[in-house]
Scaffold this motif. Sequence first.
Motif, short mmCIF file in Angstrom:
data_model
loop_
_atom_site.label_atom_id
_atom_site.label_comp_id
_atom_site.label_asym_id
_atom_site.label_seq_id
_atom_site.Cartn_x
_atom_site.Cartn_y
_atom_site.Cartn_z
N GLY A 106 0.79 -1.23 0.00
CA GLY A 106 0.00 0.00 0.00
C GLY A 106 0.82 1.27 0.00
O GLY A 106 0.27 2.37 -0.03
N VAL A 107 2.14 1.16 0.01
CA VAL A 107 3.00 2.35 0.00
C VAL A 107 2.78 3.15 -1.28
O VAL A 107 2.84 4.38 -1.27
N SER A 108 2.44 2.47 -2.38
CA SER A 108 2.21 3.18 -3.64
C SER A 108 0.99 4.10 -3.56
O SER A 108 0.86 5.02 -4.36
N GLU A 109 0.09 3.84 -2.60
CA GLU A 109 -1.06 4.73 -2.40
C GLU A 109 -0.63 6.05 -1.75
O GLU A 109 -1.29 7.06 -1.91
N LEU A 110 0.47 6.01 -1.01
CA LEU A 110 0.99 7.19 -0.33
C LEU A 110 1.99 7.97 -1.17
O LEU A 110 2.12 9.19 -1.02
N LEU A 111 2.70 7.25 -2.04
CA LEU A 111 3.78 7.85 -2.81
C LEU A 111 3.57 7.62 -4.30
O LEU A 111 3.42 6.47 -4.72
N PRO A 112 3.60 8.67 -5.09
CA PRO A 112 3.51 8.47 -6.54
C PRO A 112 4.73 7.70 -7.06
O PRO A 112 5.86 7.96 -6.64
N VAL A 113 4.47 6.74 -7.93
CA VAL A 113 5.53 5.94 -8.54
C VAL A 113 5.61 6.32 -10.02
O VAL A 113 4.59 6.29 -10.71
N HIS A 114 6.81 6.67 -10.48
CA HIS A 114 7.01 7.13 -11.85
C HIS A 114 8.00 6.22 -12.57
O HIS A 114 8.90 5.68 -11.95
N PRO A 115 7.83 6.07 -13.88
CA PRO A 115 8.71 5.18 -14.63
C PRO A 115 10.14 5.69 -14.77
O PRO A 115 11.04 4.91 -15.08
N VAL A 117 13.03 9.26 -13.67
CA VAL A 117 13.27 10.51 -12.95
C VAL A 117 12.65 11.67 -13.72
O VAL A 117 12.03 12.56 -13.13
N ASP A 118 12.80 11.67 -15.04
CA ASP A 118 12.22 12.76 -15.85
C ASP A 118 10.71 12.84 -15.66
O ASP A 118 10.15 13.93 -15.54
N HIS A 119 10.04 11.69 -15.66
CA HIS A 119 8.59 11.68 -15.43
C HIS A 119 8.26 12.22 -14.03
O HIS A 119 7.31 12.97 -13.86
N ALA A 120 9.05 11.80 -13.05
CA ALA A 120 8.80 12.25 -11.68
C ALA A 120 8.99 13.76 -11.57
O ALA A 120 8.20 14.45 -10.92
N LEU A 121 10.02 14.29 -12.22
CA LEU A 121 10.25 15.73 -12.17
C LEU A 121 9.13 16.49 -12.87
O LEU A 121 8.78 17.59 -12.46
N ALA A 122 8.57 15.88 -13.91
CA ALA A 122 7.47 16.52 -14.64
C ALA A 122 6.13 16.26 -13.95
O ALA A 122 5.12 16.83 -14.34
N GLY A 123 6.13 15.36 -12.95
CA GLY A 123 4.90 15.06 -12.24
C GLY A 123 3.98 14.13 -12.99
O GLY A 123 2.78 14.09 -12.75
N ARG A 124 4.54 13.34 -13.91
CA ARG A 124 3.72 12.43 -14.71
C ARG A 124 3.92 10.98 -14.28
O ARG A 124 5.04 10.57 -14.02
N THR A 125 2.86 10.24 -14.22
CA THR A 125 2.94 8.81 -14.03
C THR A 125 2.88 8.16 -15.40
O THR A 125 2.58 8.81 -16.39
N ALA A 126 3.17 6.89 -15.44
CA ALA A 126 3.17 6.19 -16.73
C ALA A 126 1.76 6.12 -17.29
O ALA A 126 0.81 5.84 -16.58
N GLY A 127 1.64 6.38 -18.56
CA GLY A 127 0.35 6.31 -19.23
C GLY A 127 0.44 5.36 -20.41
O GLY A 127 1.48 4.80 -20.68
N PRO A 128 -0.65 5.21 -21.15
CA PRO A 128 -0.69 4.27 -22.27
C PRO A 128 0.35 4.57 -23.33
O PRO A 128 0.84 3.67 -23.99
N SER A 129 0.72 5.83 -23.52
CA SER A 129 1.66 6.16 -24.58
C SER A 129 3.10 6.20 -24.09
O SER A 129 4.02 6.43 -24.86
N ASP A 130 3.33 5.97 -22.79
CA ASP A 130 4.69 6.02 -22.24
C ASP A 130 5.41 4.71 -22.38
O ASP A 130 4.94 3.67 -22.35
#
Length: 130
Positions: A106-115, A117-130
Motif C-alpha cells: 500500500g505504500v504506492s497509495e501514499l507515494l507516486p511511482v514514476h517510470p 526521474v524525468d517523469h517524476a520531475l514533470a509530475g507524470r505517471t506512466a500512461g498508455p503512450s509512455d
Amino acid sequence: MTDVTDPLDVPDPLDVTVRHPGAGTAVVTVAGDVDLHTAPTLRAHALAVVERGARHLVLDLARVDFVDSTGLSTLIVLAHATREAGGSLRLADVPGRLLRMVTMTGVSELLPVHPSVDHALAGRTAGPSD
C-alpha cells in the motif's frame, strides 16, 4: 595473528548521491540494499536535503536491489517529512520486485511511482503512450 574486520568498520554498502535540478527540488539516487542497516543512512541524507530547502524529493531507485520493512518505513517517514515542509516525495525507476512490494504493502497509495526521474520531475505517471 589473524586480521579480523569488525562489522562496524565495514563501509556502508548504500550509496546515496544528490543532485538539484531546480530550486526546491532534489533527486536522491540510491544504490544498494535499503534495510535495517542502511535505511538510517538514506533517512539522514534525505532529511538533510529537506532541511537545506529542497522540499520536493525524487528518489531514483533504479539501482536498489532490495528493500525490507525498515526501508519501506523510511520511505513513509520521508513522505511525511516532505509534506510537513510543504513539498512531496516521488519514487522513480522502481525495479519490478520492489514495485510489487510497494504495491502490495500500500505504500504506492501514499507515494507516486514514476517510470523515470524525468517523469517524476514533470509530475507524470506512466500512461498508455509512455
